[in-house]
Design an enzyme around this catalytic site. Sequence first.
Site, PDB file in Angstrom:
ATOM      1  N   SER A 239      53.768  37.584  36.091  1.00  0.00           N
ATOM      2  CA  SER A 239      53.587  39.032  36.022  1.00  0.00           C
ATOM      3  C   SER A 239      53.900  39.713  37.349  1.00  0.00           C
ATOM      4  O   SER A 239      54.398  40.847  37.368  1.00  0.00           O
ATOM      5  CB  SER A 239      52.152  39.371  35.604  1.00  0.00           C
ATOM      6  OG  SER A 239      51.922  39.005  34.265  1.00  0.00           O
TER       7      SER A 239
ATOM      8  N   ASP B 214      56.285  42.621  30.482  1.00  0.00           N
ATOM      9  CA  ASP B 214      56.850  42.014  31.680  1.00  0.00           C
ATOM     10  C   ASP B 214      57.462  40.645  31.434  1.00  0.00           C
ATOM     11  O   ASP B 214      58.314  40.189  32.195  1.00  0.00           O
ATOM     12  CB  ASP B 214      55.796  41.928  32.788  1.00  0.00           C
ATOM     13  CG  ASP B 214      54.490  41.294  32.320  1.00  0.00           C
ATOM     14  OD1 ASP B 214      54.351  40.963  31.124  1.00  0.00           O
ATOM     15  OD2 ASP B 214      53.575  41.141  33.154  1.00  0.00           O
TER      16      ASP B 214
END
Length: 420
Positions: free
Chosen positions: A92, A334
């Site tokens: 992330s 993401d």
Amino acid sequence: MSVRSIPAAALLAAALITVIPLNDAGAQAPDRSRPAVRNVIFINGDGMSAAHREAARLFHAGLDGRLTMDTLPVSGQLTTSPDDPESAITDSAAGASAWATGVRTYNGAISVDPDGNPLPTLGALAKAAGKSTGLVTTAQVTDASPAAFFSNAVDRDAQDDIARQYLEKTKPDVILGGGEDWWLPAGTPGAYPDQPAEDPEEGSRGTEGNLIEQARRSGYQYVSTPAQLAAAGKGRLLGLFANEEMFQQRAEGQGDIYAPVVSLAAMTEKALTNLSTDRDGFFLLIEEEGVDEFAHRNNGQRTLQTMGSLDRAVAVALGYAQRHRDTLIVVTGDHETGGLAVEDVDPDDESGDAGSASVEDGPFPVKGSGFSFVIDWTTTGHTGQDVPVTAYGPFADRFTGKHPNTHVFKVLRPLLQERL
């Protein structure tokens, strides 16, 4: 390189860069023939891929229904590869940093390049252009995704230093989510007690002093309950509603809890109320962290629940954008988590058998029908799948097609830097 080895001057310089040619590195300058973009709402379903969206559509909307996020008229795809010497699969931190800076970097990096040099971020650039800024998340407010838009760190784990940067450097006007532990010195619990029964490992752990008091001195209203949030007035706002994430990310039936003190939709509504008073516009990041965390645990029930939470927040944002036509909304993820596949209920499917690498989860009902489906998990980690992006509002069509995740920065930077 330690987290705090980035010189303060370098961090400040990165945050304050405001004059960047609008067409360098492939960036697209605003089209003067189109309506101006005053506000940008960027929404991250952390860990969410096309399969997560389809499973949620079947569960929440049915065969003929659509999620709110799928009603946005423009769609495309984003690749997610990092620039990491050890992995082709992003985490992330690297994924959000690519969005926030336009530069691919290594896993664990927060808006620094592969050599550890701080980069200007969308949050800092929007603030420098005179816009209000904010972040809303069910994770810690200092977790990787929000941190990438408002700070720089060589290691995502420096969450107390990231909180300090929020207050001293990038100064988001609205900060709502979890992570109280990182704002208070070790042994100094706040509204949420140390070592709670649901997770005894949680507790205050900051090393930067009492950052909640520092926030108050800097003009932030501080809230920690739904009533306080509802009563808070306009202006700077810090709300922390959990020790860490606003849920307990465990496997099904093993203490898994998704019951945030304040819903993502409610936090989104409050953030929009406060930010919308700025005539120069605003930039708001919204994140549902639970999609990723529960997919890591191969917990289909909670993954679907968090997808519903995310879609309700999208509905709040879309309602705002429909009333304010100078608002651009972008919804994406993401990376993908869990290797999720949506499958028919089939007792002869051997992929979920004992000893198999994949795990079948369910069955889950298809809303409004007699059908069911199962979720087949192939990993507890991230995968390299492309992620879908949907968008609404002025310049949304720039997300049509397939692009690297750095394309987000190239589209949003000139829109956020334009002074109206």
